[in-house]
Scaffold this active site. Structure first.
Site, PDB file in Angstrom:
ATOM      1  N   CYS A  84      31.628  69.048  21.293  1.00  0.00           N
ATOM      2  CA  CYS A  84      31.456  68.627  22.685  1.00  0.00           C
ATOM      3  C   CYS A  84      31.482  69.898  23.539  1.00  0.00           C
ATOM      4  O   CYS A  84      30.949  70.922  23.135  1.00  0.00           O
ATOM      5  CB  CYS A  84      32.543  67.627  23.067  1.00  0.00           C
ATOM      6  SG  CYS A  84      34.230  68.260  22.833  1.00  0.00           S
TER       7      CYS A  84
HETATM    8  O1  LIG Z   1      34.142  67.935  26.088  1.00  0.00           O
HETATM    9  S1  LIG Z   1      35.587  68.101  26.266  1.00  0.00           S
HETATM   10  O2  LIG Z   1      36.247  66.799  26.142  1.00  0.00           O
HETATM   11  O3  LIG Z   1      36.150  69.056  25.347  1.00  0.00           O
HETATM   12  S2  LIG Z   1      35.881  68.732  28.080  1.00  0.00           S
END
Ligand SMILES: O=S(=O)([O-])[S-]
Length: 109
Positions: A64
């Site tokens: 992510c």
């Molecule tokens: O994408 S995140 O949850 O690491 S901010």
């Protein structure tokens, strides 16, 4: 049983040449701007197609932005029966710092 592991950017990089599937769970525009080469963008709409086409033994490396959301996503994948699931520590932010030349974009396509 749902188990996944965490992986560093360095170890993830070493998987690039192998058959690992990189899964990018950031928003689409972030993915289009830059992502790990050959990473698949998977969101809530695309998840069912992805699950239908993947093998439970596939090595799946999820990332992510910073490595937090990918923990929950990795948990989810492991719950679906995948046995080689990794959450990449530091997310794409860390990847871009460590491997700025190993990113691709799909903006022009
Ligand atoms: O994408 S995140 O949850 O690491 S901010």
């Amino acid at each position: 049983m749902s188990e996944f592991k965490r992986i560093s950017t360095t170890d993830a990089f070493n998987h690039l040449q192998q058959s690992a599937i990189f899964v990018d769970i950031r928003d689409l525009s972030s993915y289009q701007q830059a992502h790990i080469p050959n990473a698949t963008h998977v969101d809530n709409q695309g998840i069912h197609d992805f699950l239908a086409n993947a093998e439970l033994e596939d090595i799946i490396i999820i990332y992510c932005y910073h490595g937090h959301s990918s923990l929950a996503a990795a948990h989810f994948f492991a719950d679906q029966g995948f046995s080689n699931v990794y959450s990449m520590d530091g997310g794409f932010t860390a990847w871009q710092q460590d491997y700025p030349a190993v990113c691709e974009n799909t903006m022009e396509e």
